[in-house]
Design an enzyme around this catalytic site. Sequence first.
Site, PDB file in Angstrom:
ATOM      1  CG  ASP A 218      -0.330  -7.702   3.393  1.00  0.00           C
ATOM      2  OD1 ASP A 218      -0.936  -8.161   2.263  1.00  0.00           O
ATOM      3  OD2 ASP A 218       0.146  -8.505   4.077  1.00  0.00           O
ATOM      4  CG  ASP A 220      -3.100 -10.255  -1.682  1.00  0.00           C
ATOM      5  OD1 ASP A 220      -2.272 -10.920  -1.282  1.00  0.00           O
ATOM      6  OD2 ASP A 220      -4.062 -10.801  -2.482  1.00  0.00           O
TER       7      ASP A 220
END
Length: 262
Positions: A218, A220
Amino acid sequence: MERERVNDTTMHATIGVFGGSGLYTFLPDTESVTLDTPWGSPSAPVTIGSVGGTRVAFLPRHGPGHELPPHRVNYRANVDAMRRLGVHTVLAPFAAGSLQPDIRPGEFVVVDQLVDRTSGRADTFHDRFDDGPQHVSLADPYDAGARAALLHAGRETGVTMHDGGTVVVVNGPRFATRAESAWHRSAGWHVVNMTQYPEAALAREAGIAFGGVALVTDFDAGLEDDPAVEPVTQEQVFDVFRTNIARVRDLLMAAIPRVTGS
């Protein structure tokens, strides 16, 4: 650090693997050993199998069903279990959020530095200096030989691999605020994770070479320049790791025979 090792030679291994989020089993045809350590029980029984002629010990750091959050993992017991089995090198894959736009979900980072932002974790075997001061150097927390093996394996298996990077380790289990993520990014750090510390420091104290490889799941808390990138969710992390679990296994299987001394 000198402590009793396992005497049964069938329960020895030279390479260890700590399984991260989604990686709870590793090799087929394994033997299982339940170990006690002076610091309590590891996260799970250790399973031992072979990759070619190399004996490999596997331990899921969060437990067999991911029941242990990162701040409750018994890192001392996990590392000492590997040491007691004779492991000289641990490979430690982990899920991570990217802090930089050029490091994308689905890519790997063979990290070479870490920043510890955790608190309240038992992070040393040296609770007393009965035998004199014990201060290890952690200037370079990741072993060069383990890193080289992981990088070569990445090229061999065709994954997108970043050579070097700093992982900032946070306590969890929550994800970062936007302000925290922006701070980490502005410092020039590359990925964020919840388990690499104190694993790396304890491995150093135990005399075990340590190699960490991040699977980026991802971005974050998102990217300031791209409002379409949403903050990470637990579902996103596990979906990306689940989708890429075969690549993590392939990477480890290719790296293990290349680890020096295996």
